[in-house]
Design an enzyme around this catalytic site. Structure first.
Site, PDB file in Angstrom:
ATOM      1  N   GLY A  40       0.849  -1.272  -0.108  1.00 35.26           N
ATOM      2  CA  GLY A  40      -0.063  -0.044  -0.070  1.00 35.26           C
ATOM      3  C   GLY A  40       0.785   1.171  -0.168  1.00 35.26           C
ATOM      4  O   GLY A  40       1.833   1.324   0.776  1.00 35.26           O
ATOM      5  N   GLY A  42      -0.428   4.560  -0.012  1.00 27.18           N
ATOM      6  CA  GLY A  42      -1.404   5.913   0.309  1.00 27.18           C
ATOM      7  C   GLY A  42      -0.555   6.462   1.288  1.00 27.18           C
ATOM      8  O   GLY A  42       0.763   6.537   1.321  1.00 27.18           O
ATOM      9  N   ALA A  44      -0.482   6.210   4.681  1.00 29.99           N
ATOM     10  CA  ALA A  44       0.187   5.489   5.703  1.00 29.99           C
ATOM     11  C   ALA A  44       1.322   4.711   4.980  1.00 29.99           C
ATOM     12  O   ALA A  44       2.312   4.608   5.503  1.00 29.99           O
ATOM     13  CB  ALA A  44      -1.013   4.538   6.333  1.00 29.99           C
ATOM     14  N   GLY A  45       1.101   4.226   3.877  1.00 32.02           N
ATOM     15  CA  GLY A  45       2.059   3.298   3.260  1.00 32.02           C
ATOM     16  C   GLY A  45       3.260   4.279   2.684  1.00 32.02           C
ATOM     17  O   GLY A  45       4.607   3.975   2.940  1.00 32.02           O
ATOM     18  N   SER A 284     -17.364  16.788   1.275  1.00 32.01           N
ATOM     19  CA  SER A 284     -16.660  17.102   2.315  1.00 32.01           C
ATOM     20  C   SER A 284     -17.379  17.303   3.396  1.00 32.01           C
ATOM     21  O   SER A 284     -18.190  18.466   3.413  1.00 32.01           O
ATOM     22  CB  SER A 284     -15.437  18.111   2.032  1.00 32.01           C
ATOM     23  N   ARG A 331     -19.935  12.319  12.893  1.00 31.41           N
ATOM     24  CA  ARG A 331     -20.765  11.819  11.718  1.00 31.41           C
ATOM     25  C   ARG A 331     -21.789  10.809  11.848  1.00 31.41           C
ATOM     26  O   ARG A 331     -22.704  10.843  11.309  1.00 31.41           O
ATOM     27  CB  ARG A 331     -19.330  11.170  10.653  1.00 31.41           C
ATOM     28  N   GLU A 426      -5.911   2.992   8.127  1.00 32.68           N
ATOM     29  CA  GLU A 426      -7.240   2.508   8.183  1.00 32.68           C
ATOM     30  C   GLU A 426      -7.339   0.998   8.178  1.00 32.68           C
ATOM     31  O   GLU A 426      -8.205   0.404   8.711  1.00 32.68           O
ATOM     32  CB  GLU A 426      -7.757   3.058   7.075  1.00 32.68           C
ATOM     33  N   ARG A 436     -14.918   7.421  13.688  1.00 30.13           N
ATOM     34  CA  ARG A 436     -13.844   8.504  13.332  1.00 30.13           C
ATOM     35  C   ARG A 436     -14.459   9.941  13.357  1.00 30.13           C
ATOM     36  O   ARG A 436     -15.254  10.101  12.756  1.00 30.13           O
ATOM     37  CB  ARG A 436     -13.076   8.117  12.125  1.00 30.13           C
ATOM     38  N   LEU A 442      -6.170  11.292   7.828  1.00 30.36           N
ATOM     39  CA  LEU A 442      -5.182  11.680   7.171  1.00 30.36           C
ATOM     40  C   LEU A 442      -4.227  11.855   8.421  1.00 30.36           C
ATOM     41  O   LEU A 442      -2.938  11.638   8.246  1.00 30.36           O
ATOM     42  CB  LEU A 442      -5.394  13.134   6.496  1.00 30.36           C
TER      43      LEU A 442
END
Length: 638
Positions: A40, A42, A44-45, A284, A331, A426, A436, A442
């Site tokens: 991955g 993204g 994190a990766g 958003s 949310r 994630e 969350r 992010l």
């Protein structure tokens, strides 16, 4: 079994600093002897591979896209949280910590959340140094805006494309290491198996998506940063390629899957227009800074154009129900409130599954130019999809599956129960609890990648001899044989239904029974229906083409096979958790006013499930959650 998260003891304010000092080190000359696989690329990766390469480790990074820049992190819009307290409005590391624990409905580990809050400020400095074009105020200072679940402005942003800008920052750092030779990038590879030797993660098996070739790679540690699993609902805000496959393959090799029932429904999505859709589009959460959510008070007004409904006939339901937070309620709460209005037959738009998000007041107050400066690309996106001008008439929004708080179980070092297997972003379960807060994904991805894994992976590698197991080991050969057998089986069925048809069927079962509201009856129904769809899949799926070439039907079928096993675990976890908390709302467990009712006496734990075979009962392991720094309380935003 009771699990140990290996969290530091003592004062939480110094826990991460003490833990870093106590962690074993690998000296610079020895780092180049070790190889780390990062799956991955993204936030994190990418943010993990770059500093690991910079430190001197040999890193091999993998993504199924044609470029690391296409990771789904690019789709994040609204912003990234940090406790910089630039607006001087009362923010602090402790307040970010408190808001995140409360936002997750007291179902996250305190130590992990404190660390996240502490390093959040370093993330902003790092990204500014990389050239990320955060919004700035008139004086040139970094600007902030508010997000759900907080009464301070702590969200840094780049219009409505924050994820894209942050990912480009991580990609630039990654590209630097690729050129330096410390990172090798393997694109168009999909991980289809985790290679475990004597209980230790030693490598991965991938399919080359261009040629169909099955390839194996060895590493002294494996890092999974492969995102979330909400495409189990079929329609979601995620890219269609997002899947549970990498983490589920790890689960099938012994990694525990934690809290799969914690899925997030985002309240601000463009409503579904029909059965033809294959994904949904996110608007958003930042829009709720200046947009007001409302529905008509009278059912008969729902057919009228919004502009013809008088102010006194509008129900600003979030402001009415949650006066302290208003339109910036978290949310899960905002999603359930929107569903409540539509269930009361006061929804708007086609099918009456929508509520208004209205900018008229903020445009009158600030001017259209200011709103366009803050959110312009979001308004453009909305108009392209709906052919409606959000400046002239209210946007229509409705909740949709968006994010997964559950993921592979990890300890404080981000290592799973399988030694050598680390999980970031994630893909793990560690910091968001049952819900969350916006702009925290992010933050977690970059915190895990830039500021956690470079320390903790070193602590593990210091205990491991480099290059002990390589691809000539028998387990690698067996892994290739198993992957080839699965592919051959999928291609040989030659049934009548496409993978997408069957995925749509699974998605309807999941959304209707395991979606925004769940009950014992609905979950029991799901657990009857999912095995039937799985049985039909293995007897009646039609996968065209062959395995030795580019074949997206085969990719989709493989991912669906994993969703059909994982979806059952998600429903079982939801049935087992006899309480409501965050995004997990059991209709039997609510207060008189409709708010979620937790059961701290019986469910104040992280549920970590051990896979025992498809169709077999998984084994539940528990990690008790302790709250020494935040008092367990009924979560209220009123």
């Amino acid at each position: 079994m009771i699990l140990d998260g290996k969290c530091p003891t003592g004062p939480i304010e110094t826990s991460w600093d003490r833990h870093r000092f106590d962690t074993k080190l690998v000296n610079p000359a020895n780092k180049r002897k070790y190889k780390v696989l990062v799956v991955g690329t993204g936030l994190a990766g990418g943010a993990a591979a770059a500093p690991l390469g910079e430190l001197g480790y040999n890193v091999e990074a993998f993504c199924y896209q044609d470029s690391a820049r296409r990771a789904h992190s690019i789709a994040a819009q609204g912003g990234i949280n940090a406790a910089k307290a630039y607006p001087n409005d009362g923010d602090s590391i402790y307040r970010l910590f408190y808001d995140t624990i409360k936002g997750g409905d007291f179902r996250a580990r305190e130590a992990d959340v404190w660390r996240l809050s502490q390093v959040s400020n370093n993330i902003i400095d790092q990204c500014v140094a990389q050239g990320v074009p955060f919004a700035r105020d008139y004086a040139g200072y970094l600007d902030n805006r508010s997000f759900g679940g907080a009464q301070v402005s702590r969200t840094f942003y780049a219009r409505g494309q924050t994820g894209q800008q942050l990912l480009l920052g991580a990609y630039s750092a990654l590209s630097r290491q690729v050129k330096a030779g410390t990172v090798k990038l393997f694109v168009r590879r999909e991980m289809l198996d985790l290679v475990v030797v004597d209980g230790v993660a030693r490598g991965i098996t991938c399919r080359n998506l261009c040629t169909g070739e099955i390839e194996t790679y060895w590493g002294d540690a494996v890092v999974l940063a492969t995102g979330g699993y909400v495409n189990v609902f079929y329609l979601s805000t995620n890219a269609m390629g997002c899947s549970v496959t990498a983490t589920w393959k790890a689960a099938k090799k012994g990694a525990y899957f934690a809290n799969p029932c914690y899925t997030q429904i985002h309240p601000t999505c463009i409503p579904q227009t029909g059965e033809h859709q294959s994904k949904l589009t996110l608007m958003s959460e930042s829009l709720r800074n200046d947009g007001r959510c409302w529905v008509p008070k009278k059912k008969e007004d729902c057919e009228k154009p919004a502009g013809q409904i008088a102010e006194e006939d509008r129900d600003y339901y979030l402001e009415r129900k949650y006066p302290s937070f208003g339109n910036l309620a978290p949310r899960d709460i905002a999603s359930r409130a929107a569903k409540e209005q539509c269930d009361d037959e006061r929804g708007v738009g086609p099918g009456k599954r929508g509520v208004y998000l209205d900018f008229k007041d903020s445009i009158n107050r600030l001017g259209q130019a200011t709103i366009a400066e803050r959110y312009g690309n979001l308004f453009e996106m909305y108009e392209k999809i709906t052919d409606e001008n959000g400046y002239k008439q209210p946007m229509r929004i409705y909740p949709a599956p968006h994010y997964s708080m559950g993921g592979l179980w990890v300890d404080y070092n981000c290592m799973s129960n399988v030694p050598g297997l680390f999980v970031l972003g994630e893909a793990n379960f560690s910091v968001h609890g049952a819900n969350r807060l916006g702009a925290s994904a992010l933050m977690q991805g970059l915190a895990d990648g830039y500021f956690v894994i470079p320390y903790t992976v070193g602590g593990y590698l210091a205990t491991v001899k480099p290059g002990q197991v390589k691809t000539d080991h028998a387990e690698f050969k067996k892994s290739v044989e198993d992957v080839n057998a699965d592919i051959k089986k999928l291609l040989s069925i030659n049934g009548k239904k496409t993978p997408s048809e069957l995925h749509r069927e699974l998605g309807k079962v999941m959304w209707n029974n395991v979606g925004m509201a769940r009950s014992k009856e609905s979950l029991t129904e799901a657990l009857k229906l999912i095995p039937k769809i799985r049985e039909e899949f293995w007897n009646n799926v039609k996968v065209t083409g062959v395995g030795e070439e580019f074949n997206q039907q085969l990719e989709n079928a493989g991912r669906l096979a994993d969703f059909l096993e994982f979806g059952e675990l998600l429903a079982k976890d939801a049935l087992n958790r006899e309480e409501s908390c965050g995004g997990h709302f059991r209709t039997e467990h609510q207060y008189d006013d409709g708010e979620a009712k937790r059961d701290d006496e019986n469910f104040c734990y992280a549920a970590a499930w051990e896979f025992k075979g498809a169709g077999k009962e998984p084994e539940l392991h528990k990690e008790p959650l302790k709250f020494d720094n935040v008092h367990l309380a009924v979560r209220s935003y009123k």
